[in-house]
Design a protein around this motif. Structure first.
Motif, mmCIF file in Angstrom:
data_model
loop_
_atom_site.group_PDB
_atom_site.id
_atom_site.type_symbol
_atom_site.label_atom_id
_atom_site.label_comp_id
_atom_site.label_asym_id
_atom_site.label_seq_id
_atom_site.Cartn_x
_atom_site.Cartn_y
_atom_site.Cartn_z
ATOM 1 N N ASN A 63 -6.315 -7.938 -1.600
ATOM 2 C CA ASN A 63 -7.110 -6.749 -1.908
ATOM 3 C C ASN A 63 -6.651 -5.510 -1.155
ATOM 4 O O ASN A 63 -7.399 -4.534 -1.069
ATOM 5 C CB ASN A 63 -8.590 -7.017 -1.588
ATOM 6 N N HIS A 64 -5.449 -5.566 -0.596
ATOM 7 C CA HIS A 64 -4.952 -4.436 0.197
ATOM 8 C C HIS A 64 -3.552 -4.031 -0.235
ATOM 9 O O HIS A 64 -2.808 -4.827 -0.806
ATOM 10 C CB HIS A 64 -4.953 -4.790 1.684
ATOM 11 N N ILE A 65 -3.234 -2.796 0.072
ATOM 12 C CA ILE A 65 -1.876 -2.277 -0.100
ATOM 13 C C ILE A 65 -1.415 -1.864 1.284
ATOM 14 O O ILE A 65 -2.116 -1.150 2.009
ATOM 15 C CB ILE A 65 -1.825 -1.067 -1.053
ATOM 16 N N PHE A 66 -0.226 -2.322 1.657
ATOM 17 C CA PHE A 66 0.355 -2.002 2.959
ATOM 18 C C PHE A 66 1.479 -1.004 2.732
ATOM 19 O O PHE A 66 2.446 -1.305 2.020
ATOM 20 C CB PHE A 66 0.874 -3.279 3.626
ATOM 21 N N LEU A 67 1.321 0.188 3.309
ATOM 22 C CA LEU A 67 2.322 1.236 3.138
ATOM 23 C C LEU A 67 3.310 1.228 4.294
ATOM 24 O O LEU A 67 2.915 1.115 5.462
ATOM 25 C CB LEU A 67 1.658 2.618 3.076
ATOM 26 N N SER A 68 4.588 1.376 3.958
ATOM 27 C CA SER A 68 5.609 1.575 4.981
ATOM 28 C C SER A 68 5.382 2.919 5.651
ATOM 29 O O SER A 68 4.747 3.810 5.075
ATOM 30 C CB SER A 68 7.008 1.578 4.353
ATOM 31 N N GLY A 69 5.920 3.084 6.841
ATOM 32 C CA GLY A 69 5.801 4.361 7.526
ATOM 33 C C GLY A 69 6.495 5.479 6.765
ATOM 34 O O GLY A 69 7.612 5.308 6.289
ATOM 35 N N MET A 70 5.815 6.601 6.634
ATOM 36 C CA MET A 70 6.362 7.788 5.971
ATOM 37 C C MET A 70 6.553 8.891 7.004
ATOM 38 O O MET A 70 5.655 9.141 7.814
ATOM 39 C CB MET A 70 5.414 8.291 4.880
ATOM 40 N N THR A 71 7.699 9.537 6.955
ATOM 41 C CA THR A 71 7.980 10.667 7.833
ATOM 42 C C THR A 71 7.795 11.976 7.078
ATOM 43 O O THR A 71 7.460 11.969 5.902
ATOM 44 C CB THR A 71 9.416 10.598 8.399
ATOM 45 N N GLY A 72 8.079 13.084 7.736
ATOM 46 C CA GLY A 72 7.838 14.397 7.173
ATOM 47 C C GLY A 72 8.951 14.994 6.343
ATOM 48 O O GLY A 72 8.900 16.190 6.018
ATOM 49 N N ALA A 73 9.949 14.205 5.972
ATOM 50 C CA ALA A 73 10.975 14.733 5.070
ATOM 51 C C ALA A 73 10.326 15.036 3.720
ATOM 52 O O ALA A 73 9.367 14.383 3.323
ATOM 53 C CB ALA A 73 12.099 13.715 4.893
ATOM 54 N N ASP A 74 10.856 16.021 3.017
ATOM 55 C CA ASP A 74 10.314 16.322 1.692
ATOM 56 C C ASP A 74 10.816 15.292 0.683
ATOM 57 O O ASP A 74 11.562 14.373 1.037
ATOM 58 C CB ASP A 74 10.627 17.763 1.278
ATOM 59 N N MET A 75 10.412 15.414 -0.550
ATOM 60 C CA MET A 75 10.770 14.439 -1.579
ATOM 61 C C MET A 75 12.271 14.384 -1.851
ATOM 62 O O MET A 75 12.759 13.406 -2.402
ATOM 63 C CB MET A 75 10.015 14.728 -2.877
ATOM 64 N N SER A 76 12.997 15.420 -1.439
ATOM 65 C CA SER A 76 14.455 15.430 -1.596
ATOM 66 C C SER A 76 15.158 14.838 -0.390
ATOM 67 O O SER A 76 16.384 14.746 -0.359
ATOM 68 C CB SER A 76 14.957 16.859 -1.809
ATOM 69 N N GLY A 77 14.379 14.482 0.640
ATOM 70 C CA GLY A 77 14.963 13.902 1.845
ATOM 71 C C GLY A 77 15.277 14.899 2.939
ATOM 72 O O GLY A 77 15.791 14.524 3.987
ATOM 73 N N ASN A 78 14.979 16.176 2.701
ATOM 74 C CA ASN A 78 15.252 17.201 3.709
ATOM 75 C C ASN A 78 14.138 17.231 4.743
ATOM 76 O O ASN A 78 12.959 17.259 4.394
ATOM 77 C CB ASN A 78 15.375 18.580 3.051
ATOM 78 N N MET A 79 14.528 17.240 6.036
ATOM 79 C CA MET A 79 13.551 17.242 7.120
ATOM 80 C C MET A 79 13.366 18.678 7.617
ATOM 81 O O MET A 79 14.265 19.252 8.226
ATOM 82 C CB MET A 79 14.036 16.362 8.276
ATOM 83 N N PRO A 80 12.210 19.282 7.346
ATOM 84 C CA PRO A 80 11.974 20.643 7.843
ATOM 85 C C PRO A 80 11.794 20.644 9.356
ATOM 86 O O PRO A 80 11.376 19.640 9.946
ATOM 87 C CB PRO A 80 10.681 21.065 7.138
ATOM 88 N N GLU A 81 12.108 21.756 9.979
ATOM 89 C CA GLU A 81 11.889 21.883 11.422
ATOM 90 C C GLU A 81 10.427 22.179 11.731
ATOM 91 O O GLU A 81 9.943 21.841 12.807
ATOM 92 C CB GLU A 81 12.784 22.979 11.998
ATOM 93 N N ASP A 82 9.724 22.804 10.808
ATOM 94 C CA ASP A 82 8.344 23.213 11.010
ATOM 95 C C ASP A 82 7.411 22.002 11.062
ATOM 96 O O ASP A 82 7.347 21.228 10.093
ATOM 97 C CB ASP A 82 7.935 24.145 9.860
#
Length: 132
Positions: free
Chosen positions: A28-47
């Protein structure tokens, strides 16, 4: 127990490249992998704000694929680089996105995250039969 993967189209390439599942249904659960702050294109903003919003946007995208929203999260753990410098900002964004009852939450200061430049990584456990 049968496991079923949740992979939105936006995550297909990354899931294949990293040999991982963005999320797994189990019982009855969904386990999500860790998500970081990169955008959907994989670019990591500095902000930091952009990173924190991107993190929750990606989590919401995965939940949307499972026909759920952020309110279905029952527990989350956030791992932070510079926790004390960014906590108030992260918390203010969290409070914009979640409503009562809030998920159980643990925030942890980390020495490093796998993704270069990432300030946060958030993993979550979701109630698969959340009905609002």
């Amino acid at each position: 127990m049968v496991k079923r993967v949740v992979i939105p189209q936006e995550f297909q390439e990354a899931a294949e490249k990293l040999n991982m599942s963005p999320a797994i249904f189990s019982g009855n659960h969904i386990f999500l992998s860790g998500m970081t702050g990169a955008d959907m294109s994989g670019n990591m903003p500095e902000d930091p704000e952009a990173q924190f919003r991107n993190t929750f946007k990606k989590i919401a995208c995965i939940l949307n694929e499972a026909n759920l929203d952020l309110d279905a999260i029952v527990e989350m753990t956030s791992y932070h680089i510079g926790l004390r410098e960014h906590f108030e900002l992260f918390d203010s964004i969290r409070l914009e996105l979640f409503s009562k009852p809030y998920p159980a939450w643990t925030a942890i200061e980390a020495a490093a995250l796998r993704r270069e430049g990432a300030l946060v990584e958030v993993r979550a456990v979701v109630s698969a039969n959340y009905g609002g």
